[in-house]
Design a protein around this motif. Structure first.
Motif, PDB file in Angstrom:
ATOM      1  N   ILE A 163       0.843  -1.202   0.000  1.00 18.08           N
ATOM      2  CA  ILE A 163       0.000   0.000   0.000  1.00 18.08           C
ATOM      3  C   ILE A 163       0.874   1.246   0.000  1.00 18.08           C
ATOM      4  O   ILE A 163       0.631   2.188  -0.753  1.00 18.08           O
ATOM      5  CB  ILE A 163      -0.964   0.004   1.210  1.00 18.08           C
ATOM      6  CG1 ILE A 163      -2.013  -1.086   1.032  1.00 18.08           C
ATOM      7  CG2 ILE A 163      -1.637   1.370   1.365  1.00 18.08           C
ATOM      8  CD1 ILE A 163      -2.970  -1.202   2.194  1.00 18.08           C
ATOM      9  N   ARG A 164       1.898   1.249   0.847  1.00 19.32           N
ATOM     10  CA  ARG A 164       2.788   2.421   0.890  1.00 19.32           C
ATOM     11  C   ARG A 164       3.430   2.643  -0.472  1.00 19.32           C
ATOM     12  O   ARG A 164       3.535   3.778  -0.938  1.00 19.32           O
ATOM     13  CB  ARG A 164       3.853   2.238   1.969  1.00 19.32           C
ATOM     14  CG  ARG A 164       3.301   2.340   3.368  1.00 19.32           C
ATOM     15  CD  ARG A 164       4.371   2.503   4.423  1.00 19.32           C
ATOM     16  NE  ARG A 164       5.635   1.879   4.130  1.00 19.32           N
ATOM     17  CZ  ARG A 164       6.135   0.816   4.755  1.00 19.32           C
ATOM     18  NH1 ARG A 164       5.453   0.242   5.723  1.00 19.32           N
ATOM     19  NH2 ARG A 164       7.309   0.333   4.424  1.00 19.32           N
ATOM     20  N   GLU A 165       3.861   1.572  -1.132  1.00 20.70           N
ATOM     21  CA  GLU A 165       4.472   1.707  -2.452  1.00 20.70           C
ATOM     22  C   GLU A 165       3.442   2.145  -3.495  1.00 20.70           C
ATOM     23  O   GLU A 165       3.722   3.016  -4.315  1.00 20.70           O
ATOM     24  CB  GLU A 165       5.132   0.388  -2.862  1.00 20.70           C
ATOM     25  CG  GLU A 165       6.379   0.076  -2.058  1.00 20.70           C
ATOM     26  CD  GLU A 165       6.941  -1.311  -2.330  1.00 20.70           C
ATOM     27  OE1 GLU A 165       6.357  -2.069  -3.148  1.00 20.70           O
ATOM     28  OE2 GLU A 165       7.977  -1.646  -1.719  1.00 20.70           O
ATOM     29  N   ASP A 166       2.233   1.534  -3.447  1.00 27.35           N
ATOM     30  CA  ASP A 166       1.186   1.895  -4.407  1.00 27.35           C
ATOM     31  C   ASP A 166       0.832   3.375  -4.337  1.00 27.35           C
ATOM     32  O   ASP A 166       0.538   4.002  -5.346  1.00 27.35           O
ATOM     33  CB  ASP A 166      -0.092   1.082  -4.165  1.00 27.35           C
ATOM     34  CG  ASP A 166       0.039  -0.381  -4.569  1.00 27.35           C
ATOM     35  OD1 ASP A 166       1.001  -0.738  -5.274  1.00 27.35           O
ATOM     36  OD2 ASP A 166      -0.841  -1.171  -4.159  1.00 27.35           O
ATOM     37  N   TYR A 167       0.847   3.935  -3.127  1.00 33.66           N
ATOM     38  CA  TYR A 167       0.448   5.325  -2.919  1.00 33.66           C
ATOM     39  C   TYR A 167       1.643   6.248  -2.689  1.00 33.66           C
ATOM     40  O   TYR A 167       1.466   7.413  -2.354  1.00 33.66           O
ATOM     41  CB  TYR A 167      -0.537   5.424  -1.737  1.00 33.66           C
ATOM     42  CG  TYR A 167      -1.826   4.680  -2.015  1.00 33.66           C
ATOM     43  CD1 TYR A 167      -2.851   5.280  -2.730  1.00 33.66           C
ATOM     44  CD2 TYR A 167      -1.988   3.364  -1.597  1.00 33.66           C
ATOM     45  CE1 TYR A 167      -4.016   4.591  -2.999  1.00 33.66           C
ATOM     46  CE2 TYR A 167      -3.160   2.673  -1.858  1.00 33.66           C
ATOM     47  CZ  TYR A 167      -4.169   3.293  -2.569  1.00 33.66           C
ATOM     48  OH  TYR A 167      -5.317   2.607  -2.835  1.00 33.66           O
ATOM     49  N   ASP A 168       2.852   5.713  -2.866  1.00 30.74           N
ATOM     50  CA  ASP A 168       4.086   6.499  -2.737  1.00 30.74           C
ATOM     51  C   ASP A 168       4.148   7.213  -1.380  1.00 30.74           C
ATOM     52  O   ASP A 168       4.351   8.429  -1.311  1.00 30.74           O
ATOM     53  CB  ASP A 168       4.197   7.491  -3.887  1.00 30.74           C
ATOM     54  CG  ASP A 168       5.604   8.077  -4.009  1.00 30.74           C
ATOM     55  OD1 ASP A 168       6.569   7.382  -3.630  1.00 30.74           O
ATOM     56  OD2 ASP A 168       5.734   9.217  -4.476  1.00 30.74           O
TER      57      ASP A 168
END
Length: 96
Positions: A15-20
């Protein structure tokens, strides 16, 4: 990933990567979400274990974005409520 597009604590990195988002940014948003009408997006399983309902999470982010744009428009008087409703959104991660 588990049922209904939910992500476990171990999958939060996705999630952190998907939403930067940095870990601290995610924690701040998670805490804000827990204190909002979208609190059901974060399902607490145990003291340090939780699940994220990504569909509700996205609704929370959209709501947050609309409030920020509305606040800016109140200051600048350049965005109407109709503009907010018609604002296009790109879904970053979708779970069917």
């Amino acid at each position: 990933m588990i049922a209904n597009g939910w992500k476990t604590s171990k999958q939060i990195r996705e999630i952190r990567e998907d939403y930067d988002l940095s870990p601290n940014q995610f924690k701040d948003l998670r805490d804000e979400c827990l204190n909002s009408t979208y609190a059901k997006a974060i399902i607490i399983v145990a003291s340090k274990t939780y699940v994220v309902d990504e569909d509700l999470w996205q609704e929370f982010l959209i709501s947050k974005d609309q409030r920020m744009v509305k606040a800016e428009s109140d200051d600048m008087h350049c965005v109407s409520d109709a503009d907010l409703r018609d604002r296009p959104y790109k879904v970053i991660a979708s779970h069917a």
